[in-house]
Design a protein around this motif. Structure first.
Motif, PDB file in Angstrom:
ATOM      1  N   THR A  54     -21.958  38.361 -66.811  1.00  0.00           N
ATOM      2  CA  THR A  54     -22.240  37.463 -67.933  1.00  0.00           C
ATOM      3  C   THR A  54     -23.569  36.748 -67.730  1.00  0.00           C
ATOM      4  OG1 THR A  54     -19.866  37.097 -68.230  1.00  0.00           O
ATOM      5  CG2 THR A  54     -21.355  35.527 -69.284  1.00  0.00           C
ATOM      6  N   ARG A  55     -23.793  36.251 -66.507  1.00  0.00           N
ATOM      7  CA  ARG A  55     -25.041  35.522 -66.254  1.00  0.00           C
ATOM      8  C   ARG A  55     -26.258  36.426 -66.346  1.00  0.00           C
ATOM      9  NH1 ARG A  55     -25.627  30.737 -63.828  1.00  0.00           N
ATOM     10  NH2 ARG A  55     -23.758  30.245 -65.005  1.00  0.00           N
ATOM     11  N   LEU A  56     -26.155  37.654 -65.840  1.00  0.00           N
ATOM     12  CA  LEU A  56     -27.257  38.610 -65.962  1.00  0.00           C
ATOM     13  C   LEU A  56     -27.552  38.902 -67.422  1.00  0.00           C
ATOM     14  CD1 LEU A  56     -29.299  40.628 -64.817  1.00  0.00           C
ATOM     15  CD2 LEU A  56     -27.443  42.302 -64.629  1.00  0.00           C
ATOM     16  N   PHE A  57     -26.495  39.060 -68.221  1.00  0.00           N
ATOM     17  CA  PHE A  57     -26.674  39.336 -69.654  1.00  0.00           C
ATOM     18  C   PHE A  57     -27.388  38.172 -70.342  1.00  0.00           C
ATOM     19  CE2 PHE A  57     -25.102  38.901 -74.034  1.00  0.00           C
ATOM     20  CZ  PHE A  57     -25.530  40.107 -74.566  1.00  0.00           C
ATOM     21  N   ILE A  58     -26.959  36.940 -70.056  1.00  0.00           N
ATOM     22  CA  ILE A  58     -27.585  35.762 -70.667  1.00  0.00           C
ATOM     23  C   ILE A  58     -29.056  35.671 -70.278  1.00  0.00           C
ATOM     24  CG2 ILE A  58     -27.626  33.223 -70.677  1.00  0.00           C
ATOM     25  CD1 ILE A  58     -24.575  33.291 -70.374  1.00  0.00           C
ATOM     26  N   ASP A  59     -29.336  35.831 -68.985  1.00  0.00           N
ATOM     27  CA  ASP A  59     -30.720  35.734 -68.518  1.00  0.00           C
ATOM     28  C   ASP A  59     -31.586  36.846 -69.106  1.00  0.00           C
ATOM     29  OD1 ASP A  59     -30.014  33.543 -67.080  1.00  0.00           O
ATOM     30  OD2 ASP A  59     -30.105  34.478 -65.105  1.00  0.00           O
ATOM     31  N   PHE A  60     -31.049  38.048 -69.190  1.00  0.00           N
ATOM     32  CA  PHE A  60     -31.811  39.173 -69.740  1.00  0.00           C
ATOM     33  C   PHE A  60     -32.124  38.946 -71.209  1.00  0.00           C
ATOM     34  CE2 PHE A  60     -32.287  43.395 -71.604  1.00  0.00           C
ATOM     35  CZ  PHE A  60     -33.212  43.965 -70.741  1.00  0.00           C
ATOM     36  N   VAL A  61     -31.134  38.484 -71.963  1.00  0.00           N
ATOM     37  CA  VAL A  61     -31.315  38.257 -73.405  1.00  0.00           C
ATOM     38  C   VAL A  61     -32.333  37.146 -73.672  1.00  0.00           C
ATOM     39  CG1 VAL A  61     -30.171  37.390 -75.482  1.00  0.00           C
ATOM     40  CG2 VAL A  61     -29.087  39.168 -74.106  1.00  0.00           C
ATOM     41  N   PHE A  62     -32.331  36.101 -72.855  1.00  0.00           N
ATOM     42  CA  PHE A  62     -33.214  34.964 -73.116  1.00  0.00           C
ATOM     43  C   PHE A  62     -34.588  35.098 -72.469  1.00  0.00           C
ATOM     44  CE2 PHE A  62     -29.371  32.971 -74.574  1.00  0.00           C
ATOM     45  CZ  PHE A  62     -29.802  32.070 -75.526  1.00  0.00           C
ATOM     46  N   LEU A  63     -34.700  35.887 -71.413  1.00  0.00           N
ATOM     47  CA  LEU A  63     -35.989  35.999 -70.736  1.00  0.00           C
ATOM     48  C   LEU A  63     -36.719  37.297 -71.054  1.00  0.00           C
ATOM     49  CD1 LEU A  63     -38.006  34.838 -68.670  1.00  0.00           C
ATOM     50  CD2 LEU A  63     -36.697  35.996 -66.872  1.00  0.00           C
ATOM     51  N   ILE A  64     -36.012  38.415 -71.036  1.00  0.00           N
ATOM     52  CA  ILE A  64     -36.666  39.718 -71.150  1.00  0.00           C
ATOM     53  C   ILE A  64     -36.776  40.197 -72.596  1.00  0.00           C
ATOM     54  CG2 ILE A  64     -36.634  42.110 -70.393  1.00  0.00           C
ATOM     55  CD1 ILE A  64     -37.103  40.040 -68.166  1.00  0.00           C
ATOM     56  N   VAL A  65     -35.679  40.130 -73.340  1.00  0.00           N
ATOM     57  CA  VAL A  65     -35.677  40.641 -74.716  1.00  0.00           C
ATOM     58  C   VAL A  65     -36.744  39.972 -75.593  1.00  0.00           C
ATOM     59  CG1 VAL A  65     -34.304  40.878 -76.823  1.00  0.00           C
ATOM     60  CG2 VAL A  65     -33.270  41.397 -74.607  1.00  0.00           C
ATOM     61  N   PRO A  66     -36.907  38.628 -75.551  1.00  0.00           N
ATOM     62  CA  PRO A  66     -37.981  38.013 -76.351  1.00  0.00           C
ATOM     63  C   PRO A  66     -39.373  38.494 -75.948  1.00  0.00           C
ATOM     64  CG  PRO A  66     -36.405  36.341 -75.660  1.00  0.00           C
ATOM     65  CD  PRO A  66     -36.064  37.591 -74.906  1.00  0.00           C
ATOM     66  N   LEU A  67     -39.591  38.758 -74.649  1.00  0.00           N
ATOM     67  CA  LEU A  67     -40.889  39.269 -74.207  1.00  0.00           C
ATOM     68  C   LEU A  67     -41.157  40.658 -74.781  1.00  0.00           C
ATOM     69  CD1 LEU A  67     -41.280  38.287 -70.431  1.00  0.00           C
ATOM     70  CD2 LEU A  67     -42.836  37.739 -72.295  1.00  0.00           C
ATOM     71  N   VAL A  68     -40.142  41.513 -74.725  1.00  0.00           N
ATOM     72  CA  VAL A  68     -40.284  42.867 -75.281  1.00  0.00           C
ATOM     73  C   VAL A  68     -40.583  42.797 -76.779  1.00  0.00           C
ATOM     74  CG1 VAL A  68     -39.104  45.046 -75.736  1.00  0.00           C
ATOM     75  CG2 VAL A  68     -38.799  43.912 -73.525  1.00  0.00           C
ATOM     76  N   ALA A  69     -39.853  41.933 -77.486  1.00  0.00           N
ATOM     77  CA  ALA A  69     -40.043  41.807 -78.934  1.00  0.00           C
ATOM     78  C   ALA A  69     -41.421  41.239 -79.270  1.00  0.00           C
ATOM     79  CB  ALA A  69     -38.947  40.926 -79.524  1.00  0.00           C
ATOM     80  N   THR A  70     -41.859  40.230 -78.511  1.00  0.00           N
ATOM     81  CA  THR A  70     -43.155  39.582 -78.777  1.00  0.00           C
ATOM     82  C   THR A  70     -44.309  40.548 -78.566  1.00  0.00           C
ATOM     83  OG1 THR A  70     -42.242  37.439 -78.101  1.00  0.00           O
ATOM     84  CG2 THR A  70     -44.636  37.636 -78.145  1.00  0.00           C
ATOM     85  N   LEU A  71     -44.175  41.436 -77.591  1.00  0.00           N
ATOM     86  CA  LEU A  71     -45.252  42.381 -77.292  1.00  0.00           C
ATOM     87  C   LEU A  71     -45.174  43.655 -78.126  1.00  0.00           C
ATOM     88  CD1 LEU A  71     -45.400  42.054 -73.396  1.00  0.00           C
ATOM     89  CD2 LEU A  71     -47.094  41.243 -75.031  1.00  0.00           C
ATOM     90  N   THR A  72     -44.157  43.743 -79.001  1.00  0.00           N
ATOM     91  CA  THR A  72     -44.008  44.966 -79.797  1.00  0.00           C
ATOM     92  C   THR A  72     -43.770  44.644 -81.283  1.00  0.00           C
ATOM     93  OG1 THR A  72     -41.662  45.039 -79.148  1.00  0.00           O
ATOM     94  CG2 THR A  72     -43.194  46.365 -77.853  1.00  0.00           C
ATOM     95  N   ILE A  73     -42.526  44.701 -81.721  1.00  0.00           N
ATOM     96  CA  ILE A  73     -42.232  44.638 -83.153  1.00  0.00           C
ATOM     97  C   ILE A  73     -42.445  43.254 -83.771  1.00  0.00           C
ATOM     98  CG2 ILE A  73     -40.649  46.598 -83.176  1.00  0.00           C
ATOM     99  CD1 ILE A  73     -38.333  44.609 -82.939  1.00  0.00           C
ATOM    100  N   LEU A  74     -42.391  42.199 -82.960  1.00  0.00           N
ATOM    101  CA  LEU A  74     -42.560  40.845 -83.499  1.00  0.00           C
ATOM    102  C   LEU A  74     -43.912  40.243 -83.126  1.00  0.00           C
ATOM    103  CD1 LEU A  74     -38.996  39.303 -82.912  1.00  0.00           C
ATOM    104  CD2 LEU A  74     -39.913  40.387 -84.972  1.00  0.00           C
ATOM    105  N   SER A  75     -44.858  41.082 -82.792  1.00  0.00           N
ATOM    106  CA  SER A  75     -46.161  40.591 -82.337  1.00  0.00           C
ATOM    107  C   SER A  75     -46.911  39.796 -83.403  1.00  0.00           C
ATOM    108  CB  SER A  75     -47.028  41.764 -81.877  1.00  0.00           C
ATOM    109  OG  SER A  75     -47.229  42.691 -82.936  1.00  0.00           O
ATOM    110  N   SER A  76     -46.623  40.061 -84.666  1.00  0.00           N
ATOM    111  CA  SER A  76     -47.296  39.343 -85.754  1.00  0.00           C
ATOM    112  C   SER A  76     -46.499  38.140 -86.250  1.00  0.00           C
ATOM    113  CB  SER A  76     -47.554  40.299 -86.926  1.00  0.00           C
ATOM    114  OG  SER A  76     -48.381  41.373 -86.527  1.00  0.00           O
ATOM    115  N   PHE A  77     -45.385  37.850 -85.589  1.00  0.00           N
ATOM    116  CA  PHE A  77     -44.516  36.758 -86.047  1.00  0.00           C
ATOM    117  C   PHE A  77     -44.199  35.779 -84.913  1.00  0.00           C
ATOM    118  CE2 PHE A  77     -43.566  40.666 -88.373  1.00  0.00           C
ATOM    119  CZ  PHE A  77     -43.823  40.271 -89.686  1.00  0.00           C
TER     120      PHE A  77
END
Length: 503
Positions: A54-77
C-alpha cells in the motif's frame, strides 16, 4: 538513415523552453510530496497501519506518476496540475483540521502561536532527501521518455544555448550531491585529518572511474546512439562527477567551508571571462583547428573536459547551501526564516540570470557558462524552498494530530510533554518501522544504484522497443512499467536493509 542515426537526430538540435516552464515543472513534485504526507496522516484515522504494498503504491502514485504525466501528456497543462494538486492538498488539510485531536476548541491564531514554539526533531533535513529523490526520479523518467515522440522536444537537452528541462538534471544532481558531501556532514572534521580526508576522497572516486569506463565500453561495443556534443566522444557524466569530486575535495582542504560561495563565484566569473576574452569558447565549439575536429583527446572530449569548471562552481554552491541547511536549529520559526532566506536568494539569482542573459551570454549547458550555473543554483533553491514550505505545512498537520507518523518528515515535539523520554522512545520505534515503508527514503539510500539501474533498463528498452514509432498509449505503459520496476527493486532493497556501496 540507420536506426542509430535517426535516434541521434531525434534528440539533437533543440533550443529548450522558458525558465518559467522548467521552474513550474520542478515545483510540482514538492506539492505532490506534501499531498502524499497529508494523505498518509488522514489515512491513519481510517486504518492503523499500511502494508508495504500500500505504501509503495501511494508513494509511486504521488511521486512518479505526476512526473511521467508532466513530462509527457500533461506537459502543456502544468498550471492546471498545480491547481489540481493545491485543491487536493487543501481538501486533505481541511479534513485533518476538522478531525484534529489537539486544541479542538482553541482559535486558529492561538494554535499557530503554540505551533511556532514547538521543536522539530529529525536526524536529517527531509527537504534535502526529497530534493535528491525528485532529481533522481525526474532524470530516470526523462532519459527514457526523450526517446518517445510524446516527449516534448522543448524539454530535451539543448544543442548550444537554451534551458531544456533535461539540462537541469545533471546540474541538479551535482548540487544535490554537494549538499550531503562528507565535508558538509563533517565526516572527517577532526584536527590533523586533512591528509586522511584527501586519501579517502581519492579512494572514493574509483567506482566513478569504473562506471565511466564501463559505460564507454558498452556504448561503443553495441553501437548505442549518442548525443556527441553533450560531453564528447569518450567522456560521460561519470567522468564529470569524478573530476568534480577531486577538484572540490582539494578546494575544501584549502578554503574554509563557509567560504564556498566565494570560491564558487570566483571560479565561474573567471571561467566566463575566459570564454569571452580568450579562444576558449571557440575551442569548445569548433576544436583546435576551427573546423569541429575530433582528432586528439582534447578535441574529442572538449565539451566534457572544459565544462567541468562550471560544474565545480555548482558543487561549491551546493556545499554552501548544505552547510547552511545543516546548522543546528529546531524551532519552527527558525526553519521559516531559513525558507525565507533561501527563497529570497533564489529570486535574487533569477534576477541576476535575466541581467546576465541580456548583457553577457544566455544559458549554455554545453559550456556550463555563468548563466547556466546561476540558473541551476536558482532552480535548485526554488525547489528546496518549495520542499521546506511543504515540510512546515506537514509538520503543522502532524502537530494537530496525535501520534501521526509520516516517513521522511520532521517530528513535532511538545516541549512540556509528560514522560518525555518514554514517549520519545515509543515514537522512535514506531517511526523506525514506518521509515522502512518509504520510497523516498529507499531511493535516497541507494541513489547511485537507482541511477545505474535506470540507465541499464533505458538501454535495454531502447534495444528491444522501436521508441521512435511508438503510440502515446504504448509509450505511457512502457514508461510507467519501467519506473515501477526500478522503484520496486530499490524499495525491496530498502526493506531488506541493504545499502549497496563499495567505497
Amino acid at each position: 538513415m540507420s536506426q542509430k542515426q535517426m535516434k541521434e537526430a531525434f534528440v539533437s538540435n533543440h533550443n529548450g523552453t522558458s525558465v518559467l516552464e522548467v521552474t513550474q515543472g520542478l515545483c510540482l513534485p514538492a506539492f505532490c510530496i506534501l499531498c502524499r504526507g497529508l494523505l498518509i496522516i488522514l489515512s491513519q484515522y481510517l486504518c492503523s497501519s499500511h502494508t508495504w504494498r500500500t505504501r509503495l503504491f501511494i508513494d509511486f502514485v504521488f511521486l512518479i506518476v505526476p512526473l511521467v504525466a508532466t513530462l509527457t501528456i500533461l506537459s502543456s497543462f502544468v498550471l492546471l496540475e498545480h491547481l489540481a494538486v493545491i485543491i487536493l492538498g487543501a481538501g486533505l488539510f481541511y479534513q485533518i483540521y476538522c478531525r484534529r485531536t489537539y486544541y479542538a476548541r482553541i482559535p486558529v491564531q492561538k494554535i499557530l502561536e503554540k505551533f511556532l514554539k514547538i521543536s522539530l526533531e529529525s536526524e536529517y533535513v527531509p527537504a534535502i532527501s526529497c530534493f535528491r529523490v525528485i532529481n533522481s526520479a525526474f532524470t530516470a523518467v526523462a532519459i527514457l521518455a526523450v526517446d518517445f515522440p510524446l516527449f516534448p522536444r522543448r524539454f530535451a537537452k539543448t544543442e548550444l544555448y537554451g534551458t531544456g528541462a533535461m539540462d537541469f538534471g545533471v546540474g541538479g544532481f551535482i548540487f544535490g550531491t554537494a549538499m550531503v558531501c562528507p565535508e558538509v556532514r563533517r565526516k572527517y572534521a577532526e584536527e590533523g585529518s586533512r591528509f586522511y580526508y584527501l586519501t579517502k576522497s581519492l579512494y572514493s572516486v574509483w567506482p566513478l572511474v569504473f562506471l565511466g569506463i564501463g559505460r564507454l565500453v558498452i556504448i561503443k561495443s553495441i553501437g548505442y546512439q549518442e548525443h556527441l556534443t553533450e560531453y564528447g566522444v569518450h567522456w560521460n557524466f561519470f567522468f564529470t562527477l569524478m573530476v568534480v569530486k577531486l577538484i572540490t575535495s582539494l578546494l575544501l582542504i584549502i578554503f574554509p567551508l563557509n567560504k564556498s560561495w566565494i570560491v564558487a563565484i570566483s571560479i565561474i566569473v573567471l571561467y566566463q571571462l575566459a570564454l569571452d576574452f580568450t579562444p576558449l569558447k571557440r575551442l569548445i565549439l569548433y576544436g583546435t583547428d576551427g573546423s569541429g575536429t575530433r582528432i586528439g583527446l582534447l578535441n574529442a572530449n572538449r565539451e566534457g573536459i572544459i565544462s567541468t569548471l562550471g560544474y565545480v562552481a555548482i558543487h561549491m554552491a551546493g556545499v554552501q547551501t548544505g552547510s547552511y541547511m545543516f546548522k543546528k536549529r529546531s524551532h519552527v520559526k527558525d526553519w521559516i526564516k531559513v525558507t525565507y532566506c533561501i527563497l529570497l536568494t533564489a529570486i535574487s539569482l533569477f534576477i541576476s540570470l535575466y541581467i546576465v542573459q541580456v548583457n553577457v551570454e544566455v544559458v549554455s549547458r554545453r559550456m556550463a557558462n555563468l548563466a547556466f550555473c546561476i540558473w541551476i543554483v536558482a532552480s535548485s533553491l526554488i525547489l528546496l524552498s518549495s520542499l521546506l514550505v511543504g515540510d512546515i505545512i506537514l509538520s503543522f498537520a502532524k502537530f494537530l494530530t496525535k501520534g501521526a507518523i509520516v516517513p521522511c518528515s520532521w517530528k513535532p515535539v511538545q516541549p512540556s510533554a509528560t514522560s518525555k523520554k518514554h514517549s520519545e522512545s515509543l515514537v522512535s520505534e514506531a517511526e523506525r518501522k514506518e521509515a522502512s515503508l518509504c520510497l523516498i527514503t529507499a531511493m535516497n539510500r541507494n541513489q547511485l544504484v537507482f541511477f545505474l539501474l535506470s540507465n541499464i533498463t533505458t538501454g535495454l528498452i531502447n534495444l528491444m522497443v522501436d521508441t521512435l514509432h511508438s503510440s502515446t498509449l504504448w509509450a505511457l505503459i512502457v514508461l510507467n512499467l519501467y519506473m515501477f520496476t526500478n522503484c520496486l527493486i530499490i524499495f525491496v532493497l530498502h526493506l531488506q536493509d541493504k545499502t549497496i556501496k563499495f567505497w
